[in-house]
Write a protein that holds these residues in place. Structure first.
Motif, short mmCIF file in Angstrom:
data_model
loop_
_atom_site.label_atom_id
_atom_site.label_comp_id
_atom_site.label_asym_id
_atom_site.label_seq_id
_atom_site.Cartn_x
_atom_site.Cartn_y
_atom_site.Cartn_z
N ILE A 178 28.98 48.56 29.81
CA ILE A 178 28.56 47.10 29.18
C ILE A 178 29.40 46.67 27.94
O ILE A 178 30.00 45.51 27.84
N GLU A 179 29.40 47.40 26.87
CA GLU A 179 29.64 47.42 25.69
C GLU A 179 31.49 46.91 25.81
O GLU A 179 32.02 45.94 25.02
N ASN A 180 32.25 47.54 26.38
CA ASN A 180 33.51 47.24 26.79
C ASN A 180 33.69 45.68 27.52
O ASN A 180 34.48 45.09 27.04
N TRP A 181 32.98 45.55 28.56
CA TRP A 181 33.02 44.42 29.31
C TRP A 181 32.86 43.29 28.18
O TRP A 181 33.39 42.07 28.34
N ASP A 182 31.78 43.38 27.38
CA ASP A 182 31.21 42.18 26.59
C ASP A 182 32.66 41.80 25.51
O ASP A 182 32.46 41.11 24.81
N ARG A 183 33.48 42.77 25.45
CA ARG A 183 34.59 42.53 24.59
C ARG A 183 35.83 41.97 25.25
O ARG A 183 36.79 41.68 24.85
N VAL A 184 35.72 41.71 26.56
CA VAL A 184 36.65 41.12 27.24
C VAL A 184 36.63 39.60 27.19
O VAL A 184 35.51 39.08 27.10
N SER A 185 38.02 38.72 26.89
CA SER A 185 37.68 37.46 26.91
C SER A 185 37.17 36.65 28.20
O SER A 185 37.33 37.16 29.18
N LEU A 186 36.73 35.54 27.95
CA LEU A 186 36.30 34.89 28.91
C LEU A 186 37.34 34.52 30.19
O LEU A 186 36.81 34.81 31.36
N GLY A 187 38.37 34.27 29.79
CA GLY A 187 39.49 34.08 30.89
C GLY A 187 39.75 35.44 31.54
O GLY A 187 39.89 35.23 32.84
N GLU A 188 39.74 36.50 30.76
CA GLU A 188 40.25 37.70 31.77
C GLU A 188 39.01 38.06 32.59
O GLU A 188 39.19 38.63 33.74
N GLN A 189 37.57 37.91 31.99
CA GLN A 189 36.54 38.05 32.79
C GLN A 189 36.69 37.27 33.96
O GLN A 189 36.50 37.85 35.44
N ASN A 190 37.06 35.88 33.94
CA ASN A 190 36.94 35.12 35.02
C ASN A 190 38.26 35.66 36.12
O ASN A 190 37.88 35.87 37.28
N ALA A 191 39.15 36.05 35.39
CA ALA A 191 40.43 36.40 36.35
C ALA A 191 40.13 37.95 37.04
O ALA A 191 40.40 38.07 38.17
N ILE A 192 39.23 38.77 36.31
CA ILE A 192 38.88 40.22 37.13
C ILE A 192 37.80 39.86 38.19
O ILE A 192 38.00 40.34 39.28
N ILE A 193 36.91 38.97 37.91
CA ILE A 193 35.97 38.38 39.11
C ILE A 193 36.75 37.48 40.28
O ILE A 193 36.35 37.63 41.38
N GLY A 194 37.70 36.86 39.50
CA GLY A 194 38.12 35.58 40.68
C GLY A 194 37.36 34.47 40.86
O GLY A 194 37.45 33.67 41.60
N ARG A 195 36.14 34.34 39.93
CA ARG A 195 35.45 33.20 39.85
C ARG A 195 35.08 32.83 38.56
O ARG A 195 35.32 33.64 37.61
N ASP A 196 34.66 31.57 38.30
CA ASP A 196 34.32 31.12 36.78
C ASP A 196 32.96 31.69 36.69
O ASP A 196 32.17 31.70 37.34
N LYS A 197 32.75 31.86 35.28
CA LYS A 197 31.54 32.67 35.06
C LYS A 197 30.32 31.54 34.92
O LYS A 197 29.02 32.06 35.22
N GLY A 198 30.48 30.31 34.65
CA GLY A 198 29.68 29.45 34.66
C GLY A 198 29.10 29.07 35.99
O GLY A 198 27.96 29.21 36.61
N GLU A 199 29.71 28.45 37.00
CA GLU A 199 29.57 27.73 38.14
C GLU A 199 29.58 28.73 39.12
O GLU A 199 28.73 28.64 40.34
N GLY A 200 30.21 29.82 39.25
CA GLY A 200 30.54 30.70 40.30
C GLY A 200 31.43 30.37 41.35
O GLY A 200 31.50 30.94 42.15
N ALA A 201 32.33 29.08 41.04
CA ALA A 201 33.39 28.61 41.85
C ALA A 201 34.44 29.56 41.71
O ALA A 201 34.93 30.06 40.95
N PRO A 202 35.15 29.87 43.15
CA PRO A 202 36.26 30.59 43.26
C PRO A 202 37.29 29.83 41.97
O PRO A 202 37.45 28.79 42.04
N LEU A 203 38.29 30.79 41.75
CA LEU A 203 39.30 30.18 40.77
C LEU A 203 40.29 29.27 41.38
O LEU A 203 41.01 28.47 40.80
N SER A 204 40.35 29.20 42.93
CA SER A 204 40.90 28.03 43.37
C SER A 204 40.42 26.60 43.44
O SER A 204 41.15 26.00 44.03
N GLY A 205 39.24 26.78 42.93
CA GLY A 205 38.67 25.39 42.70
C GLY A 205 37.44 25.29 43.50
O GLY A 205 37.31 25.92 44.57
N GLY A 206 36.74 24.07 43.43
CA GLY A 206 35.67 23.58 44.04
C GLY A 206 34.20 24.26 43.42
O GLY A 206 34.13 24.21 42.10
#
Lengths: 405, 435
Positions: free
Chosen positions: B295-323
């Protein structure tokens, strides 16, 4: 609290009958088989070792020089079916029992201390004798017999501890280490009773953390254990300087242990010592809780230096089983639920002892507990649960259910 | 066939209906149902003649225990979990096992109705007797409790091949201990087991009460090997539920199989009639994975990288390809710089059904088991998936070997269980296995 009838009153009443783990039968005056017993300083001669079931009177003559006692023990050599005590030199007293078919042992105890002498098998043949279902009397009988058991264990404890302390004070550490787990057996069988006497259990059996937490001087079995297994103690408490006791220190601790177990002996032999039947049944559960507690035998915290926890474990189970056997017949007479409970407890006690036996026995020794793997401890714990759960129902079966109408 | 209802009779279709205080209380139901619980740990239970209140048929949050499939699979995921894996004791026999399953069936049926585990229950018995029921669920409603049972491979054949219970010839070919995957750091004390019980409810106390009492019934026959508490479902199993978030803060299980997808359940979740072991028809395979999150490591990851790791955006949950959340990810789409919009090692790409060719029904829960000795949260995801074949999980997990999320997780527990079909009237759990 149930009334309890002191054994000597029953014995003095002449025709009073006690039966094997069951109810007294005061109405029995029918011709009893009389068996002569001669208790001497060195022997315990019983006229016959086989008798047909029915009312049997042991006429115990003391031809020794000290006050003596005579016991009829159960097949486990631990539970006391009946006993007669305080037989003065030159005197004779009767012990009358309603003997049910089965295997027993007879033994005398001159001086009323130690393990007794002349223990011999005794067999009762024939058919089971019908008995009345006088529950009050049965409970009084159970209390009497279990009380006698507690006294016996305390009586054996004193000389055993003396032998252990003698070896320790003589600097014979190998012998003291050999005796350490064995000398504790008597104590572990009756621990809940000892714990009734406020100051004695802490002085005799407290572990180092417990004594320190309560601001008590650390004495007793575990203080000597620490001195005998000094390397283990230093490893367990790396932040402390743990040094060997000098001879004066040994003498102080050793003699105090002897004095404390002697005080325990005196306490359970005092006139005012009294147990109730719920002391017996709840004591049985207490013994198993001692095993399962976070600082008990199951996690291996009891003998944290010697790792001889399995001896204590086995003795706790034995003590619980003796308590159970004291009231087993009462439970059995309490109806179908009682019968089912007895069947379950018979099975689970046997399973518990079988499982423990895979790790050794008193004679050849149990394995050191630090060699028992976590999965093996889990198995022991699972069996302990299987035994403890029905055992928790014993008080109800004995006191909470009316005998079958 | 009603594949999609899983025997649900009550509401509890979403998180908001949980633990309605108006539900039928256990105290009011003491002595209500004379179920056939009468052996083993329940010695001494006697018929208690008490004034009886009929349970309201529409009482909130009751799921029928009996049905075509076991409850607790497509049942709308409750918010709380207590899961326990058991081992049979070394002395347990086939008869002991059957008796245990009978006792568990009777107890589970009562518990899911919000009743005490037996008639005399927690306060209805004699004063000198420990109560049959432990009592901490008195006054609580059924709370959507479901109790789901499973059988591990070791029940059929021990590690050294012993057929302890005469079940070896009933072991489905697919029911085998899972292979070791990349980055697995499995702990024996959190893995495997002869039997399992999944208790899900909308009230944690109700779920814990169920496992505690079922475990007590098992004393002498089976013992808990490991157990796991979970809170905060990390999947939706019904379209009526919003997508929840895991402890990384991301929506989880957007593409999960839902109860309403009858065909998908048939294709991906329920064992079909082609399985040679007929006792498993209508059952499923449950995989559990205890996944620690750093957890502590994850919380130090930038938002952009978090999104890239998951492949979705953190707020909406939409895929990074859009929608939006439920838009299909476009794994071909590239950014103006020529990079894939959804990175090659993004979790959603590697795990997505369009990439793996399979789907699973997931039922995971967040967990926080306090902190470790370094003061780090001992937290993560207790992953549970139900699938028609264990191979579905194996394929997906193998594909995740290059998941960039692996840097922030450790798989420490792993287990697989055959979950038999539902228990019908007159049957006990898994009775067909012993027929």
């Amino acid at each position: 609290m149930k009334p309890r009838i002191p054994l000597y009153l029953l014995a003095l009443a002449g025709g009073t009958a006690l039966l094997a783990g069951c109810v007294p039968n005061p109405g029995t005056d029918a011709a009893a088989t009389v068996i002569a017993v001669d208790s001497t300083e060195s022997g315990c001669t019983v006229e016959t070792d086989t008798v047909a079931s029915g009312t049997v009177t042991f006429r115990v003559n003391n031809s020794g020089e000290r006050i003596t006692e005579f016991y009829l023990l159960g097949d486990d050599e631990l539970s006391i079916v009946s006993e007669v005590e305080n037989i003065a030199p030159g005197a004779s007293r009767d012990l009358t029992v309603l003997a049910q078919p089965g295997s027993y042992f007879t033994v005398c105890k001159p001086g009323m201390i130690g393990a007794g002498i002349g223990q011999a098998p005794f067999t009762v043949t024939g058919e089971t004798v019908a008995v009345s279902e006088d529950k009050e009397a049965a409970i009084a009988e159970a209390v009497t017999n279990y009380t006698a058991y507690v006294k016996t264990q305390a009586a054996e404890l004193v000389p055993n501890v003396q032998e252990f302390v003698d070896a320790y004070l003589a600097g014979n550490d190998d012998e003291a280490r050999r005796l350490f787990p064995l000398v504790r057996i008597n104590y572990e069988r009756i621990e809940p009773t000892a714990a009734q006497f406020g100051d004695l259990d802490p002085a005799i059996d407290y572990r180092k953390p417990g004594a320190e937490a309560e601001g008590l001087e650390f004495t007793g079995f575990h203080r000597i254990e620490m001195d005998l297994w000094l390397d283990a103690a230093a490893a367990n408490y790396p932040d402390e300087t743990i040094t060997a006791l000098d001879p004066a220190g040994r003498a102080e601790i050793g003699n105090k242990l002897v004095a404390d177990v002697t005080a325990l002996y005196d306490a359970v032999h005092a006139d005012e010592f009294e147990l109730s039947v719920s002391d017996i049944t709840n004591g049985a559960i207490g013994l198993l809780d001692e095993v399962a507690a976070p600082d008990g035998k199951l996690p291996g915290e009891e003998n944290e230096f010697a790792h001889t926890d399995l001896y204590d474990f086995y003795a706790n189970v034995e003590g619980a089983e003796v308590a159970y056997n004291a009231v087993r017949q009462i439970a059995l007479d309490s109806g179908a639920d009682g019968e089912a409970l007895v069947a379950e407890l018979d099975e689970q006690f046997a399973a518990m002892k079988d499982l423990l036996s895979t790790y050794g026995d008193y004679e050849s020794g149990f394995v050191f507990y630090d060699t028992v793997s976590q999965s093996e401890r889990n198995e022991l714990g699972a069996q302990l649960n299987a035994l403890s759960e029905p055992l928790a129902q014993l008080t109800h079966a004995v006191l909470g259910v009316d005998p079958a109408a | 066939m009603s594949d999609n209802t899983d025997g649900a009779v009550g509401a509890a279709g979403d998180d908001e209906s949980l633990a309605a205080p108006t539900g039928v209380s256990r105290r009011g139901l003491l002595g209500l149902v004379a179920a056939g619980v009468g052996t083993g740990a329940l010695i001494g239970g006697s018929a208690v003649a008490a004034s009886r209140v009929s349970p309201s048929v529409d009482a909130a949050g009751q799921y029928a225990f009996r049905g075509e499939h076991q409850a607790g699979i497509v049942t709308p995921a409750q918010d709380r979990l207590h899961f326990a894996a058991f081992d049979l004791t070394s002395t347990a026999t086939r008869d002991d096992l059957i008796q245990l399953l009978k006792d568990w069936t009777a107890a589970a049926e009562r518990l899911t109705q919000g009743l005490d585990v037996s008639e005399s229950g927690s306060v209805g018995g004699p004063e000198l007797l420990p109560p049959d029921d432990t009592g901490e669920a008195q006054g609580l409603a059924a709370s959507g409790l479901t109790i789901t049972f499973g059988f591990g491979p070791s029940l059929f054949r021990t590690a050294d091949g012993t057929d302890r219970f005469g079940l070896a010839d009933r072991q489905p070919a697919e029911l085998a201990t899972l292979p070791l995957f990349a980055f697995d750091l499995l702990e024996e004390s959190a893995s495997d087991g002869d039997l399992c019980i999944q208790a899900c409810a909308n009230d944690p106390q109700v779920a814990v009460h169920a496992i505690r009492n079922l475990s007590r019934i098992a004393f002498g026959t089976a013992r808990i090997r490991w157990s796991q508490l979970g809170f905060g479902r990390t999947s939706s199993t019904s379209t009526t539920q919003a997508t929840p978030r895991n402890l990384f803060g991301f929506k989880d299980g957007t593409a999960n199989v839902k109860a309403e997808e009858t065909e998908a359940l048939r294709d991906f979740v329920w064992v079909g009639d082609d399985e040679p072991q007929t006792w498993m028809h209508g059952g499923s395979y449950l995989v559990t994975r205890t996944i620690l999150m750093t957890i502590e490591n994850w919380d130090r990851v930038s938002l952009g990288e978090q999104n890239a790791i998951i492949g979705r955006d953190k707020g909406e949950g939409a895929p990074l390809s859009g929608g939006s959340e439920f838009s299909e990810p476009d794994f071909e789409l590239r950014s103006t710089s020529g990079e894939p919009a959804i990175p090659e090692d993004a979790h959603v790409r590697l795990a997505h059904p369009t990439q793996t060719g399979t789907r699973m029904l997931r039922r995971g829960y967040n967990f926080v088991d306090g902190s470790n000795e370094l003061g780090q949260l001992r937290a993560g995801l207790f992953f549970m998936s139900y699938q028609r074949s264990p191979q579905q999980f194996i394929d997906v997990q193998s594909a995740l070997a290059k998941d960039s999320m692996n840097e922030y997780i450790r798989h420490v527990g792993s287990a697989i269980f055959a979950v038999p079909p539902g228990t019908r009237a007159g049957e006990f759990v898994g009775s067909a296995l012993f027929a």
